[in-house]
Design an enzyme around this catalytic site. Structure first.
Site, mmCIF file in Angstrom:
data_model
loop_
_atom_site.group_PDB
_atom_site.id
_atom_site.type_symbol
_atom_site.label_atom_id
_atom_site.label_comp_id
_atom_site.label_asym_id
_atom_site.label_seq_id
_atom_site.Cartn_x
_atom_site.Cartn_y
_atom_site.Cartn_z
ATOM 1 N N ILE A 163 0.837 -1.208 0.000
ATOM 2 C CA ILE A 163 0.000 0.000 0.000
ATOM 3 C C ILE A 163 0.872 1.259 0.000
ATOM 4 C CG2 ILE A 163 -1.774 1.273 1.295
ATOM 5 C CD1 ILE A 163 -2.675 -1.536 2.413
ATOM 6 N N ASP A 183 10.978 2.398 6.666
ATOM 7 C CA ASP A 183 10.594 0.985 6.625
ATOM 8 C C ASP A 183 11.788 0.167 7.091
ATOM 9 O OD1 ASP A 183 9.834 -1.729 5.671
ATOM 10 O OD2 ASP A 183 8.263 -0.665 4.579
ATOM 11 N N PRO A 229 2.216 -2.457 9.234
ATOM 12 C CA PRO A 229 1.291 -3.329 9.974
ATOM 13 C C PRO A 229 1.368 -3.023 11.468
ATOM 14 C CG PRO A 229 3.292 -4.525 9.423
ATOM 15 C CD PRO A 229 3.450 -3.162 8.828
ATOM 16 N N THR A 250 -4.419 4.938 7.621
ATOM 17 C CA THR A 250 -5.353 3.928 7.097
ATOM 18 C C THR A 250 -4.844 2.529 7.449
ATOM 19 O OG1 THR A 250 -4.184 3.937 4.981
ATOM 20 C CG2 THR A 250 -6.170 5.306 5.124
ATOM 21 N N ARG A 294 -3.548 0.827 11.047
ATOM 22 C CA ARG A 294 -4.212 0.318 12.242
ATOM 23 C C ARG A 294 -4.158 1.405 13.317
ATOM 24 N NH1 ARG A 294 -6.222 -2.850 9.422
ATOM 25 N NH2 ARG A 294 -6.242 -5.120 9.523
ATOM 26 N N ASP A 333 -8.900 6.202 9.042
ATOM 27 C CA ASP A 333 -9.865 5.176 8.654
ATOM 28 C C ASP A 333 -9.872 4.071 9.703
ATOM 29 O OD1 ASP A 333 -11.670 3.961 6.689
ATOM 30 O OD2 ASP A 333 -10.098 2.451 6.445
ATOM 31 N N GLU A 361 -11.483 0.835 17.815
ATOM 32 C CA GLU A 361 -12.569 0.803 16.823
ATOM 33 C C GLU A 361 -13.506 -0.396 16.971
ATOM 34 O OE1 GLU A 361 -10.146 0.685 13.176
ATOM 35 O OE2 GLU A 361 -10.952 -1.316 12.785
ATOM 36 N N HIS A 369 -13.221 2.431 8.869
ATOM 37 C CA HIS A 369 -12.474 1.291 8.327
ATOM 38 C C HIS A 369 -13.082 0.797 7.003
ATOM 39 C CE1 HIS A 369 -9.542 -2.046 9.722
ATOM 40 N NE2 HIS A 369 -9.607 -2.021 8.392
HETATM 41 P P1 NAD Z 1 2.838 -4.941 3.393
HETATM 42 O O1 NAD Z 1 3.242 -6.104 4.249
HETATM 43 O O2 NAD Z 1 2.904 -5.065 1.922
HETATM 44 O O3 NAD Z 1 3.685 -3.640 3.808
HETATM 45 C C1 NAD Z 1 3.947 -3.297 5.127
HETATM 46 C C2 NAD Z 1 5.312 -2.628 5.161
HETATM 47 O O4 NAD Z 1 5.545 -2.227 6.525
HETATM 48 C C3 NAD Z 1 6.446 -3.584 4.759
HETATM 49 O O5 NAD Z 1 7.259 -2.974 3.784
HETATM 50 C C4 NAD Z 1 7.189 -3.824 6.059
HETATM 51 O O6 NAD Z 1 8.590 -4.011 5.879
HETATM 52 C C5 NAD Z 1 6.900 -2.535 6.814
HETATM 53 N N1 NAD Z 1 7.094 -2.686 8.246
HETATM 54 C C6 NAD Z 1 6.870 -3.769 9.013
HETATM 55 N N2 NAD Z 1 7.226 -3.516 10.282
HETATM 56 C C7 NAD Z 1 7.690 -2.249 10.301
HETATM 57 C C8 NAD Z 1 8.215 -1.426 11.316
HETATM 58 N N3 NAD Z 1 8.368 -1.879 12.568
HETATM 59 N N4 NAD Z 1 8.586 -0.171 10.997
HETATM 60 C C9 NAD Z 1 8.465 0.272 9.728
HETATM 61 N N5 NAD Z 1 7.981 -0.458 8.716
HETATM 62 C C10 NAD Z 1 7.597 -1.708 9.002
HETATM 63 O O7 NAD Z 1 1.367 -4.579 3.878
HETATM 64 P P2 NAD Z 1 0.291 -3.701 3.098
HETATM 65 O O8 NAD Z 1 -0.528 -4.575 2.221
HETATM 66 O O9 NAD Z 1 0.972 -2.515 2.515
HETATM 67 O O10 NAD Z 1 -0.662 -3.273 4.312
HETATM 68 C C11 NAD Z 1 -0.189 -2.458 5.364
HETATM 69 C C12 NAD Z 1 -1.223 -2.427 6.467
HETATM 70 O O11 NAD Z 1 -2.382 -1.719 6.019
HETATM 71 C C13 NAD Z 1 -1.777 -3.806 6.858
HETATM 72 O O12 NAD Z 1 -0.946 -4.466 7.785
HETATM 73 C C14 NAD Z 1 -3.115 -3.472 7.454
HETATM 74 O O13 NAD Z 1 -2.994 -3.288 8.859
HETATM 75 C C15 NAD Z 1 -3.479 -2.124 6.813
HETATM 76 N N6 NAD Z 1 -4.670 -2.248 5.959
HETATM 77 C C16 NAD Z 1 -5.739 -1.441 6.190
HETATM 78 C C17 NAD Z 1 -6.871 -1.548 5.400
HETATM 79 C C18 NAD Z 1 -8.070 -0.662 5.595
HETATM 80 O O14 NAD Z 1 -9.146 -0.963 5.061
HETATM 81 N N7 NAD Z 1 -7.960 0.446 6.303
HETATM 82 C C19 NAD Z 1 -6.918 -2.500 4.379
HETATM 83 C C20 NAD Z 1 -5.792 -3.292 4.150
HETATM 84 C C21 NAD Z 1 -4.665 -3.164 4.937
#
Ligand code: NAD
Length: 330
Positions: free
Chosen positions: A155, A174, A207, A233, A235, A259, A264, A296
């Site tokens: 994302i 990251d 995440p 958006t 958590r 979001d 929540e 959300h």
């Molecule tokens: P992803 O796993 O592709 O990307 C997450 C990134 O965060 C990775 O590059 C990872 O290396 C990095 N990361 C992990 N731990 C970290 C830390 N301690 N410090 C910095 N960076 C760190 O995941 P994604 O598909 O991009 O999704 C990200 C988050 O978005 C999901 O975990 C979920 O909680 C949230 N999400 C929300 C919705 C919504 O409807 N609001 C929908 C989908 C996902």
């Protein structure tokens, strides 16, 4: 294979029905969310499917295990609501939907950012009352401003590309660096402190885990640019709510789009318009003119719902055929 879908709401039911029609899987839907009382509904089901508000704590997983459940098919990318060590101990397999549409969430983050910056809700409110006065609606050009992206995964990468299109400068934080974002989109990786100190807007896409719990707190708000815009958006618990409120009250944060919210689970996805809500912090946030909250639904696009439904059934089919799904959560 028999699967019970918890927390099924009208918006997703047709997508799940459509995806399920093509397979030899017995499907039952319930609007009930999973908790210690409703876990018994899973008696004699092989699998359950859960959404983000479902309680998959150790206590609940133990009841599911007693009911005969073997598999947990999440309808979300995030799995912070599942006690994975308890699942492992109980021999319950878990699979998520890692990649249903990063566009849906990134585009929603941009929608929040633009709506806040250009005061769209206030403008709409005025125009709805035939007030066409534009005083107090001044925003700023995104072009040339710096956006800090926390979490440059699926994302965060899409968010980076969109903001690059706006002509923004990009800072990333990251634990894993993405070369393409640096080379093609000019994103510069920084420490979290450097990002917080150098960004006009910060968008959270990491995440929730033990390292990111309350990642943004009073200390980091203290070094941010005055009037910074924060978009979350990812958590809710990645930001410490009490410190967030303080930073909004002392105007460190100029605008907040969220979001997701730390607590929540108590209210999101429910219609509380008749009962009201008890969460004072959320009430305060809702009442602030520079805060825009959605419940959300960043994921809520037709494409995402189709992909979620297809992946959930693919995961269940894999289990049915004795295979480990590609999106098995470790
Ligand atoms: P992803 O796993 O592709 O990307 C997450 C990134 O965060 C990775 O590059 C990872 O290396 C990095 N990361 C992990 N731990 C970290 C830390 N301690 N410090 C910095 N960076 C760190 O995941 P994604 O598909 O991009 O999704 C990200 C988050 O978005 C999901 O975990 C979920 O909680 C949230 N999400 C929300 C919705 C919504 O409807 N609001 C929908 C989908 C996902």
């Amino acid at each position: 294979m028999k699967i019970l879908f918890y927390s099924v709401r009208a918006f997703e039911k047709p997508y799940l029905q459509n995806a399920g029609n093509h397979h030899d899987i017995q499907v039952v839907f319930t609007e009930e969310s999973l908790d210690p009382d409703t876990a018994v509904l899973a008696l004699n089901f092989d699998a359950v499917s859960l959404f983000t508000g479902d309680d998959a704590s150790a206590t609940v997983l133990e009841i599911l295990k007693e009911m005969g459940v073997k598999y947990i098919a999440l309808r979300s990318a995030g799995y912070d609501h599942v006690n994975l060590s308890a699942a492992g101990r109980l021999g319950l397999e878990v699979a998520n939907v890692p990649d249903y549409s990063p566009y849906a969430i990134a585009e929603h983050a941009v929608a929040l950012l633009l709506a806040l910056n250009r005061r769209l809700t206030e403008s709409h409110k005025r125009v709805s009352g035939f007030n066409f006065n534009i005083n107090g609606l001044t925003g700023f050009d995104l072009h040339g401003k710096t956006v800090g992206i926390i979490g440059t995964g699926r994302i965060g990468s899409v968010m980076t590309k969109i903001m690059h299109g706006f002509g923004c400068k990009l800072l990333g934080y990251d634990i894993h660096e993405n070369d393409e974002l640096q080379q093609k989109y000019g994103l510069r990786y920084a420490t979290l402190r450097q990002l917080c100190a150098g960004a006009d807007m910060i968008s959270v896409h990491a995440p929730l885990n033990k390292d990111t719990y309350h990642l943004l707190d009073r200390e980091l708000f203290g070094i941010m640019r005055k009037g910074v815009t924060i978009i979350n958006t990812a958590r809710g618990a990645i930001i410490k709510t009490e410190d967030l409120l303080e930073a909004l009250e002392n105007s460190t944060i100029g605008a907040l789009g969220m979001d997701v919210y730390e607590r929540e689970k108590e209210v999101f996805f429910k219609d509380c318009s008749k009962t009201g809500i008890e969460d004072m912090a959320l009430k305060k946030l809702i009442g602030m003119p520079n805060v825009l909250i959605t419940s959300h639904h960043a994921f809520l696009t037709a494409e995402a719902l189709t992909n979620i439904a297809d992946t959930v059934f693919q995961n269940v089919l894999d289990w049915q055929h004795g295979k480990s799904p590609a999106s098995k959560v470790p």
